[in-house]
Scaffold this active site. Structure first.
Site, PDB file in Angstrom:
ATOM      1  N   GLU A  56       0.826  -1.205   0.000  1.00  0.00           N
ATOM      2  CA  GLU A  56       0.000   0.000   0.000  1.00  0.00           C
ATOM      3  C   GLU A  56       0.865   1.263   0.000  1.00  0.00           C
ATOM      4  O   GLU A  56       0.530   2.261  -0.655  1.00  0.00           O
ATOM      5  CB  GLU A  56      -0.931   0.003   1.211  1.00  0.00           C
ATOM      6  CG  GLU A  56      -1.995  -1.077   1.181  1.00  0.00           C
ATOM      7  CD  GLU A  56      -2.883  -0.976  -0.057  1.00  0.00           C
ATOM      8  OE1 GLU A  56      -3.441   0.107  -0.288  1.00  0.00           O
ATOM      9  OE2 GLU A  56      -3.003  -1.977  -0.789  1.00  0.00           O
ATOM     10  N   TRP A  85       2.025   1.689  -3.498  1.00  0.00           N
ATOM     11  CA  TRP A  85       0.973   2.317  -4.304  1.00  0.00           C
ATOM     12  C   TRP A  85       1.061   3.838  -4.175  1.00  0.00           C
ATOM     13  O   TRP A  85       0.875   4.567  -5.166  1.00  0.00           O
ATOM     14  CB  TRP A  85      -0.408   1.861  -3.833  1.00  0.00           C
ATOM     15  CG  TRP A  85      -0.982   0.680  -4.529  1.00  0.00           C
ATOM     16  CD1 TRP A  85      -1.124  -0.583  -4.031  1.00  0.00           C
ATOM     17  CD2 TRP A  85      -1.536   0.637  -5.862  1.00  0.00           C
ATOM     18  NE1 TRP A  85      -1.716  -1.411  -4.961  1.00  0.00           N
ATOM     19  CE2 TRP A  85      -1.986  -0.687  -6.091  1.00  0.00           C
ATOM     20  CE3 TRP A  85      -1.687   1.588  -6.871  1.00  0.00           C
ATOM     21  CZ2 TRP A  85      -2.575  -1.072  -7.295  1.00  0.00           C
ATOM     22  CZ3 TRP A  85      -2.279   1.206  -8.068  1.00  0.00           C
ATOM     23  CH2 TRP A  85      -2.716  -0.102  -8.272  1.00  0.00           C
ATOM     24  N   TRP A 116     -20.333  10.656 -20.051  1.00  0.00           N
ATOM     25  CA  TRP A 116     -20.889  10.580 -18.705  1.00  0.00           C
ATOM     26  C   TRP A 116     -22.244  11.280 -18.665  1.00  0.00           C
ATOM     27  O   TRP A 116     -22.544  12.139 -19.494  1.00  0.00           O
ATOM     28  CB  TRP A 116     -19.937  11.236 -17.708  1.00  0.00           C
ATOM     29  CG  TRP A 116     -18.570  10.623 -17.668  1.00  0.00           C
ATOM     30  CD1 TRP A 116     -17.431  11.125 -18.228  1.00  0.00           C
ATOM     31  CD2 TRP A 116     -18.193   9.392 -17.042  1.00  0.00           C
ATOM     32  NE1 TRP A 116     -16.361  10.293 -17.990  1.00  0.00           N
ATOM     33  CE2 TRP A 116     -16.793   9.222 -17.268  1.00  0.00           C
ATOM     34  CE3 TRP A 116     -18.882   8.424 -16.318  1.00  0.00           C
ATOM     35  CZ2 TRP A 116     -16.095   8.113 -16.781  1.00  0.00           C
ATOM     36  CZ3 TRP A 116     -18.183   7.326 -15.831  1.00  0.00           C
ATOM     37  CH2 TRP A 116     -16.813   7.180 -16.072  1.00  0.00           C
ATOM     38  N   ASN A 135     -10.788   2.283   3.104  1.00  0.00           N
ATOM     39  CA  ASN A 135     -10.347   2.152   1.721  1.00  0.00           C
ATOM     40  C   ASN A 135     -11.265   1.257   0.893  1.00  0.00           C
ATOM     41  O   ASN A 135     -11.540   1.550  -0.283  1.00  0.00           O
ATOM     42  CB  ASN A 135      -8.917   1.607   1.667  1.00  0.00           C
ATOM     43  CG  ASN A 135      -8.347   1.656   0.258  1.00  0.00           C
ATOM     44  OD1 ASN A 135      -8.253   2.714  -0.343  1.00  0.00           O
ATOM     45  ND2 ASN A 135      -7.982   0.504  -0.280  1.00  0.00           N
ATOM     46  N   TRP A 191     -16.005  10.770 -12.908  1.00  0.00           N
ATOM     47  CA  TRP A 191     -15.175  10.531 -11.735  1.00  0.00           C
ATOM     48  C   TRP A 191     -14.646  11.818 -11.124  1.00  0.00           C
ATOM     49  O   TRP A 191     -14.403  11.885  -9.904  1.00  0.00           O
ATOM     50  CB  TRP A 191     -14.004   9.602 -12.078  1.00  0.00           C
ATOM     51  CG  TRP A 191     -13.079  10.140 -13.148  1.00  0.00           C
ATOM     52  CD1 TRP A 191     -13.158   9.922 -14.494  1.00  0.00           C
ATOM     53  CD2 TRP A 191     -11.945  11.001 -12.945  1.00  0.00           C
ATOM     54  NE1 TRP A 191     -12.154  10.586 -15.150  1.00  0.00           N
ATOM     55  CE2 TRP A 191     -11.390  11.250 -14.228  1.00  0.00           C
ATOM     56  CE3 TRP A 191     -11.340  11.573 -11.831  1.00  0.00           C
ATOM     57  CZ2 TRP A 191     -10.267  12.063 -14.408  1.00  0.00           C
ATOM     58  CZ3 TRP A 191     -10.220  12.376 -11.996  1.00  0.00           C
ATOM     59  CH2 TRP A 191      -9.694  12.615 -13.277  1.00  0.00           C
ATOM     60  N   TRP A 237      -9.607   7.227  -7.798  1.00  0.00           N
ATOM     61  CA  TRP A 237     -10.841   7.481  -8.547  1.00  0.00           C
ATOM     62  C   TRP A 237     -10.717   7.021  -9.994  1.00  0.00           C
ATOM     63  O   TRP A 237     -11.646   6.432 -10.546  1.00  0.00           O
ATOM     64  CB  TRP A 237     -11.205   8.958  -8.472  1.00  0.00           C
ATOM     65  CG  TRP A 237     -12.062   9.241  -7.276  1.00  0.00           C
ATOM     66  CD1 TRP A 237     -11.664   9.670  -6.048  1.00  0.00           C
ATOM     67  CD2 TRP A 237     -13.479   9.045  -7.196  1.00  0.00           C
ATOM     68  NE1 TRP A 237     -12.736   9.752  -5.199  1.00  0.00           N
ATOM     69  CE2 TRP A 237     -13.865   9.388  -5.881  1.00  0.00           C
ATOM     70  CE3 TRP A 237     -14.450   8.626  -8.094  1.00  0.00           C
ATOM     71  CZ2 TRP A 237     -15.193   9.317  -5.453  1.00  0.00           C
ATOM     72  CZ3 TRP A 237     -15.775   8.561  -7.675  1.00  0.00           C
ATOM     73  CH2 TRP A 237     -16.133   8.904  -6.369  1.00  0.00           C
TER      74      TRP A 237
END
Length: 483
Positions: A279, A282, A310, A348, A366, A389
């Site tokens: 993590e 990331w 969208w 998360n 988004w 996102w």
């Protein structure tokens, strides 16, 4: 770089998202290379004036952390000069007043921060004052981990493998600030930390939430997590379980050292520590994506995904408001949205669920969700938030495939099986049987009356049918593929 055999010199250390007096790259280099070192922080009105609320928990967290930092620096012979104004002007002004020869700070990778720092450097240069910045908030930055072709990675697993091959004790070791602490000085302008009222803000519910601030809060949380780290891999996905570290806000504002955290996980080993280290990797990954591809702030990482159609217009605006206000009719989504609205924190796993719901079930861009999180998350970090996102929306690097769409009911059944998290944030559903807690609209009418949860009266009916929404999303992305 100034060395000790040169004439006496002084420097100013500009604190930003690194609110600690230990293992601090800029502070270490300034203390090592100068005879006198002052410290400063700026409540930057270029940022504060854009905040939508005067009760922002992050401002309160920063202020509380600064009070602790100032006290710690004073014990070491220094102090914190706290300014309130545009940082691009305040830092050159203070540096000139203090007659320092250099300003030291730790690097920021967000596009606006990069532009701000460039302007500060230009203003300082006009005053014949040097500007030096250092890597501090990540383990690897910019071009330190590249593909064999010398290009930035766009796939996380390959980046992680290269990260692990590259990391060693050199990258994880602490900066020994204490070895040179005698150079700290208190500037005449160091008059303490302004109150929230003096900054134009009001007290939030941070105290009610008992949120731990500052270096001491970060250390306490980390100590607690080290006792639970072995279970992290198995416990991290369940929001009703104390499975995560709760260190994200401290990482965001640097009240903990990323080197200390990564070093502990790397040396400890085991499934839990390795999963948590992943993590942290990331986090590095998304920062290097932001650095190399700053267009992701406003656009999809893959340009072709900017063509996705969208939902827009009044109907979309109403759906977005329903999502924001936790009235979707899907308990796991609504409970998660209440969590962020009430506390500024969201687990998360829940971030992935609500992001998938907004983009895939409601078909809303988004960016609207990313910006809502930016306003409400205590730990808001542009790189990680944007990356997360775009991952959920299937528009980013190494993103979830567009055809893999989270089902909010099955996600709820899997990760909050007993409905403990749902009932915590949706007390109106407290008497709903476990059989129906994940989809209360399926309760028979008589049972709805008996438990006091009539759908459409006491709790919202689902605003969208997931199966139909899934088909609409598949069509939306396939239409983009044909365009």
């Amino acid at each position: 770089m100034i060395r000790k055999n040169q004439p006496a010199s002084s420097a100013l250390v500009w604190f930003r998202r690194d609110l600690r007096n230990f293992d601090h790259a800029a502070l270490y280099h300034a203390l090592r290379d100068h005879d006198t070192v002052f410290c400063a922080f700026v409540f930057d009105t270029d940022i504060l004036d854009t905040l939508p609320s005067r009760t922002d928990r992050r401002v309160e967290f920063i202020r509380a952390s600064l009070v602790e930092l100032d006290a710690a620096l004073r014990q070491q012979g220094g102090a914190l000069v706290v300014c309130h104004g545009p940082a691009r002007k305040e830092i050159p002004r203070l540096a000139a007043q203090l007659e320092v020869s250099a300003v030291y700070t730790n690097r920021d990778y967000e596009p606006q921060a990069v532009e701000r720092d460039a302007e500060v450097a230009r203003r300082l240069a006009a005053l014949d004052i040097a500007f030096s910045d250092f890597k501090d908030q990540v383990i690897f930055e910019r071009d330190e981990v590249l593909t064999q072709a010398g290009k930035p990675f766009g796939v996380f697993t390959a980046y992680k493998n290269a990260w692990l091959r590259t990391v060693n004790d050199f990258y994880l070791r602490s900066y020994p600030v204490g070895n040179h602490i005698a150079q700290l000085r208190a500037a005449p302008q160091a008059r303490g930390v302004p109150t929230l009222a003096e900054l134009g803000f009001e007290t939030s519910n941070l105290g009610t939430l008992r949120m731990k601030c500052g270096m001491s809060g970060g250390a306490e949380l980390f100590d607690d997590f080290t006792e639970r780290m072995n279970d992290y891999k198995d416990a991290r996905d369940f929001p009703a379980v104390k499975g995560v570290s709760y260190l994200s806000t401290h990482l965001r504002f640097g009240t903990v050292s990323i080197r200390e955290l990564a070093r502990h996980a790397h040396q400890r080993g085991g499934a839990g520590a390795e999963t948590w280290l992943s993590e942290l990797i990331w986090r590095d990954f998304y920062h290097q994506i932001l650095y190399h591809h700053p267009h992701v702030v406003e656009h999809a990482w893959k340009a072709e995904y900017d063509d996705i159609r969208w939902e827009t217009g009044k109907a979309a605006d109403e759906l977005f408001a329903t999502w924001c206000e936790a009235r979707t009719g899907y308990p796991i989504v609504d409970a998660a949205m209440r969590q962020i609205n009430q506390t500024g924190f969201m687990h998360n796993r829940l971030r992935m669920i609500v992001a998938s719901f907004l983009t895939k079930d409601l078909g809303i861009h988004w960016l609207r969700g990313e910006r809502y999180f930016a306003e409400h998350l205590n730990d808001y970090d542009l790189a990680a938030n944007n990356g997360g996102w775009q991952w959920a929306a299937s528009t980013g690097c190494d993103a979830q495939p567009y055809f893999r769409i989270f089902n909010p009911v099955t996600q709820s059944e899997r990760f909050d099986a007993l409905g403990k998290f749902i009932r915590r944030y949706l007390p109106e559903l407290k008497d709903v049987p476990e059989k129906y807690i994940h989809a209360p609209w399926k309760m028979p009418a008589a049972l709805q009356e008996s438990v006091g949860v009539v759908i459409g009266r006491d709790y919202a009916a689902p605003i969208v049918d997931h199966a139909q929404a899934r088909e609409a999303t598949l069509a939306r992305f396939k239409l983009r593929d044909r365009s």
